[in-house]
Design a protein around this motif. Structure first.
Motif: not given
Length: 107
Positions: A12-31
């Motif tokens: 449950r703790a891992a699943e609660r972190r899931l949104d944060h892990l996905l949304h805090s990832q840098q997705r701009d290839p130029a960075r």
């Protein structure tokens, strides 16, 4: 606490972190920090956070009891975290603690 309870709590703790892990990832290839965690208040990404994030995502991806088991989104995000880690890794396999930069002779 028995192992079954510990397992369920950990999942449950891992699943609660899931949104944060996905949304805090840098997705701009130029960075420079593409694939790592988006810069925090300190302004830079710690390589160890990429390793921890990939491990958490792969744990959920491979766990049959996880709600997102087998999700290609988790696998893609874990791959990006690992690619970031490989880019910032030194030839000897070490990574820096960014605030200290062990491989710099001037610090």
């Amino acid at each position: 606490m028995d192992l079954a309870h510990h397992y369920a709590t950990s999942l449950r703790a891992a699943e609660r972190r899931l949104d944060h892990l996905l949304h805090s990832q840098q997705r701009d290839p130029a960075r420079r920090d593409y694939g790592g965690a988006a810069p925090t208040a300190q302004g830079y990404v710690e390589p160890s956070s990429s390793a921890e994030s990939a491990a958490a995502l792969l744990t959920l991806y491979l766990n049959r009891d996880a709600s997102q088991c087998g999700s290609p989104v988790l696998l893609d995000s874990a791959r990006l975290y690992l690619e970031h880690l490989l880019r910032v890794q030194h030839p000897d396999g070490t990574i820096d603690l960014s605030c200290t930069n062990f491989h710099c002779s001037s610090t």
